[in-house]
Design a protein around this motif. Structure first.
Motif, PDB file in Angstrom:
ATOM      1  N   SER A  27       0.232   3.349  -5.528  1.00 43.58           N
ATOM      2  CA  SER A  27      -1.238   3.470  -5.043  1.00 43.58           C
ATOM      3  C   SER A  27      -1.644   2.496  -4.247  1.00 43.58           C
ATOM      4  O   SER A  27      -2.701   2.434  -3.792  1.00 43.58           O
ATOM      5  N   GLY A  28      -0.838   1.485  -3.497  1.00 47.57           N
ATOM      6  CA  GLY A  28      -1.307   0.534  -2.731  1.00 47.57           C
ATOM      7  C   GLY A  28      -1.598  -0.949  -3.186  1.00 47.57           C
ATOM      8  O   GLY A  28      -2.037  -1.575  -2.587  1.00 47.57           O
ATOM      9  N   ASN A  29      -1.476  -1.038  -4.589  1.00 49.29           N
ATOM     10  CA  ASN A  29      -1.891  -2.134  -5.021  1.00 49.29           C
ATOM     11  C   ASN A  29      -0.706  -3.316  -4.869  1.00 49.29           C
ATOM     12  O   ASN A  29       0.464  -2.957  -5.205  1.00 49.29           O
ATOM     13  N   THR A  30      -0.957  -4.373  -5.083  1.00 45.91           N
ATOM     14  CA  THR A  30      -0.187  -5.196  -4.845  1.00 45.91           C
ATOM     15  C   THR A  30       0.123  -5.669  -6.263  1.00 45.91           C
ATOM     16  O   THR A  30      -0.701  -6.077  -7.134  1.00 45.91           O
ATOM     17  N   VAL A  31       1.545  -5.768  -6.641  1.00 43.37           N
ATOM     18  CA  VAL A  31       1.962  -6.125  -8.027  1.00 43.37           C
ATOM     19  C   VAL A  31       3.030  -7.453  -8.010  1.00 43.37           C
ATOM     20  O   VAL A  31       3.777  -7.571  -7.060  1.00 43.37           O
ATOM     21  N   TYR A  32       2.765  -7.996  -9.027  1.00 43.08           N
ATOM     22  CA  TYR A  32       3.429  -9.211  -9.286  1.00 43.08           C
ATOM     23  C   TYR A  32       4.319  -8.953 -10.658  1.00 43.08           C
ATOM     24  O   TYR A  32       3.800  -8.679 -11.393  1.00 43.08           O
ATOM     25  N   SER A  33       5.595  -9.271 -10.451  1.00 43.34           N
ATOM     26  CA  SER A  33       6.606  -9.078 -11.667  1.00 43.34           C
ATOM     27  C   SER A  33       7.699  -9.919 -11.741  1.00 43.34           C
ATOM     28  O   SER A  33       7.831 -10.695 -10.893  1.00 43.34           O
TER      29      SER A  33
END
Length: 169
Positions: A27-33
């Motif tokens: 979706s174009g969201n920045t994700v941290y994992s």
């Protein structure tokens, strides 16, 4: 038992030291994992070191700050003597002396200061015989303080007395 406890503590601490990854989802969201997903290009994130507080030794007091007052009741005995409490003090000109009983001796840089009717009277002194001048007739309260600069170290109980001034024609 000691090794088992140490192993458990190390296992608990491992996730806190795990690598963090950053990526962009569909979706174009920045994700941290804490794990890199399959099929997505993830970049490792360099985290700054954790905040920590190091214990510090207390610094010596500077000469600008007043030294803390000694323990309460630094003097075993601190009281005024030479004042009548059962009868009036005859002082026609309002001038009389009082003595300070203090044990142990007054220690430098401590000084004695009189309080007449709960207000400082005269200049501080290191002499245990103090003079009062031109005190009005009537009832008064007198106490003595041991001071170090502006810091009150100890105060005597107040003595209530009456000054009698007789004028002769």
């Amino acid at each position: 038992m000691g090794r088992t406890l140490l192993s458990i503590l190390l296992l608990i601490a491992l996730p806190a030291a795990a690598q963090i990854y950053k990526y962009t989802d569909a979706s174009g969201n920045t994700v941290y994992s804490d794990h890199a997903p399959d099929g997505v290009q993830a970049q490792p994130v360099e985290l700054p070191p954790l905040n920590s507080v190091q214990p510090q030794a207390p610094s010596p007091p500077s000469s600008d700050t007043p030294s803390p007052a000694p323990a309460r009741n630094a003097y075993e005995v601190l009281e005024l003597t030479g004042l009548p409490t059962e009868e009036a003090l005859r002082a026609n000109n309002g001038t009389f002396t009082v003595s300070v009983l203090i044990k142990p001796r007054l220690q430098p840089p401590h000084q004695l200061r009189l309080l007449l009717d709960d207000a400082p009277y005269g200049q501080p002194s290191n002499v245990p015989i103090l003079q009062l001048v031109n005190v009005d007739r009537g009832e008064h309260r007198l106490a003595v303080q041991v001071i170090n600069g502006e810091t009150i170290i100890q105060q005597s109980p107040a003595v209530v007395f009456t000054v009698q001034r007789v004028h002769k024609p």
